[in-house]
Design a protein around this motif. Structure first.
Motif: not given
Length: 230
Positions: A27-47
């Protein structure tokens, strides 16, 4: 040729790595892996700078290293320390994966760029297996600025700094952004992520974007000397 080889696996890595056997069983409740937050995303436009990741030469990148196969990857902040095996393509054209039963094993796409060499190197690994968390279970918790170390066959260690951590749905996976050629040494570390369905497993991928900022070479005495970009 390596850019073409990277493009070949762009649409299949998502499928190959993302069965989610542990969550399917528990089941997903107790074992779902952590997901990145928006704060860890690219800070500049790709390309924006002409690179696949959106960064130009801001002075932080170290000079490219000669080609040398990687043998081990470490992510100190996540306590990841795992051997690397070479990955190729299966007869159906998908990216092969490390054996699921070896949960502390990652792989690198050996038809592509070697980590530290100019271009985009690819490392992939499972987030879990039927028995529990695997090598990249906590990859989504990685933060920008963290260090990734890759030991190489030549005895040296390539040091990468994380630029961003993002999660993509399989239907909107940005092939060129992740696998595209880069004018400097870059690294992608990929595992499963995003939403989860009991019917199909994970719906996407967590992708870490990093670039080479230094290296260590083995000295004659066995110690290592640092060589970081200023």
């Amino acid at each position: 040729m390596r850019r073409l080889a990277n493009a070949v696996i762009a649409g299949v890595t998502v499928v190959a790595l993302c069965s989610g056997a542990w969550l399917l069983r528990s089941g997903t409740a107790s074992h779902a892996p952590p997901q990145p937050s928006a704060a860890q995303a690219h800070s500049r436009s790709s390309g924006s700078s002409g690179t696949s990741s959106g960064w130009g030469d801001d002075g932080s990148a170290a000079a490219a290293l000669p080609a040398s196969p990687p043998v081990r990857i470490r992510v100190p902040s996540l306590r990841v320390d795992a051997p690397l095996m070479g990955l190729g393509l299966t007869p159906t054209g998908s990216l092969d994966v490390p054996p699921a039963e070896r949960k502390n094993l990652a792989g690198w796409y050996e038809a592509g760029t070697t980590p530290g060499e100019r271009g985009t190197a690819i490392v992939a690994g499972h987030v879990d297996n039927a028995d529990g968390a695997a090598v990249f279970y906590r990859l989504g918790a990685l933060r920008r600025g963290a260090t990734i170390e890759v030991d190489r066959w030549d005895g040296g260690t390539a040091l990468f700094t994380v630029d961003a951590v993002e999660v993509y749905d399989a239907r909107d996976f940005p092939d060129e952004k992740v696998y595209g050629a880069a004018p400097r040494p870059e690294l992608r570390v990929i595992t499963c992520g995003g939403g989860y369905s009991r019917a199909t497993g994970y719906r996407g991928n967590v992708v870490v974007f990093a670039h080479l900022t230094g290296s260590r070479v083995a000295s004659l005495t066995g110690s290592r000397d640092s060589n970081r970009a200023d």
